[in-house]
Design a protein around this motif. Structure first.
Motif, PDB file in Angstrom:
ATOM      1  N   VAL A  54      40.721  17.301  70.949  1.00 24.74           N
ATOM      2  CA  VAL A  54      41.606  16.202  71.331  1.00 24.74           C
ATOM      3  C   VAL A  54      43.025  16.638  71.026  1.00 24.74           C
ATOM      4  O   VAL A  54      43.362  16.926  69.875  1.00 24.74           O
ATOM      5  CB  VAL A  54      41.264  14.904  70.570  1.00 24.74           C
ATOM      6  N   GLY A  55      43.861  16.723  72.047  1.00 27.16           N
ATOM      7  CA  GLY A  55      45.231  17.175  71.874  1.00 27.16           C
ATOM      8  C   GLY A  55      46.244  16.094  72.140  1.00 27.16           C
ATOM      9  O   GLY A  55      45.910  14.968  72.526  1.00 27.16           O
ATOM     10  N   SER A  56      47.510  16.439  71.924  1.00 23.62           N
ATOM     11  CA  SER A  56      48.639  15.542  72.213  1.00 23.62           C
ATOM     12  C   SER A  56      48.462  14.165  71.586  1.00 23.62           C
ATOM     13  O   SER A  56      48.637  13.137  72.229  1.00 23.62           O
ATOM     14  CB  SER A  56      48.840  15.414  73.727  1.00 23.62           C
ATOM     15  N   HIS A  57      48.060  14.153  70.320  1.00 29.17           N
ATOM     16  CA  HIS A  57      47.902  12.903  69.560  1.00 29.17           C
ATOM     17  C   HIS A  57      46.927  11.943  70.226  1.00 29.17           C
ATOM     18  O   HIS A  57      47.108  10.720  70.172  1.00 29.17           O
ATOM     19  CB  HIS A  57      49.255  12.219  69.353  1.00 29.17           C
ATOM     20  N   GLY A  58      45.903  12.497  70.875  1.00 24.32           N
ATOM     21  CA  GLY A  58      44.861  11.643  71.431  1.00 24.32           C
ATOM     22  C   GLY A  58      44.987  11.336  72.904  1.00 24.32           C
ATOM     23  O   GLY A  58      44.142  10.630  73.456  1.00 24.32           O
ATOM     24  N   PRO A 141      53.558   9.435  74.137  1.00 29.90           N
ATOM     25  CA  PRO A 141      53.266   8.196  74.857  1.00 29.90           C
ATOM     26  C   PRO A 141      52.799   7.095  73.915  1.00 29.90           C
ATOM     27  O   PRO A 141      52.096   7.366  72.937  1.00 29.90           O
ATOM     28  CB  PRO A 141      52.148   8.595  75.825  1.00 29.90           C
ATOM     29  N   GLU A 142      53.181   5.873  74.206  1.00 24.61           N
ATOM     30  CA  GLU A 142      52.702   4.733  73.432  1.00 24.61           C
ATOM     31  C   GLU A 142      51.198   4.559  73.645  1.00 24.61           C
ATOM     32  O   GLU A 142      50.661   4.874  74.696  1.00 24.61           O
ATOM     33  CB  GLU A 142      53.418   3.453  73.863  1.00 24.61           C
ATOM     34  N   GLY A 143      50.543   4.057  72.626  1.00 23.51           N
ATOM     35  CA  GLY A 143      49.134   3.725  72.762  1.00 23.51           C
ATOM     36  C   GLY A 143      48.177   4.845  72.418  1.00 23.51           C
ATOM     37  O   GLY A 143      46.959   4.679  72.552  1.00 23.51           O
ATOM     38  N   PHE A 144      48.702   5.986  71.983  1.00 25.64           N
ATOM     39  CA  PHE A 144      47.844   7.110  71.631  1.00 25.64           C
ATOM     40  C   PHE A 144      48.200   7.597  70.230  1.00 25.64           C
ATOM     41  O   PHE A 144      49.370   7.652  69.861  1.00 25.64           O
ATOM     42  CB  PHE A 144      47.991   8.249  72.641  1.00 25.64           C
TER      43      PHE A 144
END
Length: 217
Positions: A54-58, A141-144
């Motif tokens: 899982v990359g980029s903070h989810g 991005p918001e939400g991740f």
């Protein structure tokens, strides 16, 4: 992976991908690498490990349904503005799949300016949020988030009935460490600094030794 002076200077121990692959096999696939790094970087760093990533903070993943369906609107503009700011202030710009970061490890006195500029950017462009990190500020991005990634992973069949264990060394890992602690498992803080994690290891090499011991058992 130890902390490097630049994002592109990371050196991965040669045996780490195989170690992760062996542990994943022993756990019937209940192992995932969760990182703020882009997925393509993780795959390059850990070539030989075929498990969950899982990359980029989810916001992107391998081995499961991609969490983000579309590229964030205004992503190009955010990256361009961050890159320009980094160049103007002689700082390091890190491009990511769904965001970007500015590193001020080489000039800690610029931290305040970086924080102010990223706050300005997130106010200007909808759909993004600030992610503080060690000697860096990232816009994602918001939400991740990494704790959100753990919540998604916990619904996968191979994680059913298991207690979550998460190890991390950055401020970006604290929500995931807290999530593991709150859901019947535990967190492991790597390196210096206060943490919500129950356990602590001094260095990344200690994590690798712990994983190797688990494989040996």
């Amino acid at each position: 992976m130890d902390i490097a002076p630049r994002p592109d200077a990371v050196i991965v121990p040669q045996n780490l991908p195989r170690l992760l692959e062996q542990l994943s096999e022993a756990l019937n696939g209940a192992l995932a690498v969760v990182s703020g790094r882009s997925l393509h970087e993780l795959e390059r760093f850990l070539d030989g490990f075929d498990g969950l990533m899982v990359g980029s903070h989810g916001s992107e993943a391998r081995g499961m349904e991609p969490p983000m369906a579309e590229t964030p609107q205004h992503l190009g503009a955010v990256k361009e503005d961050l890159a320009g700011f980094a160049q103007d202030h002689d700082l390091i710009f890190e491009d990511k799949s769904h965001g970007a970061a500015i590193h001020f490890r080489s000039n800690p006195a610029k931290q305040g300016k970086v924080e102010a500029f990223t706050e300005e950017l997130t106010a200007r462009y909808d759909g993004f949020t600030i992610q503080p990190a060690k000697m860096a500020v990232e816009i994602r991005p918001e939400g991740f988030s990494k704790d959100g990634a753990l919540a998604i992973l916990s619904d996968l069949v191979q994680f059913g009935g298991r207690n979550p264990v998460y190890a991390g060394d950055d401020t970006t890992d604290e929500p995931a460490l807290a999530w593991a602690e709150a859901h019947g498992g535990f967190g492991i803080k790597v390196g210096d600094g206060e943490s919500v994690a129950r356990y602590h290891l001094d260095e990344p090499m200690d994590v690798r030794a712990w994983l190797a011991a688990a494989v040996a058992r």
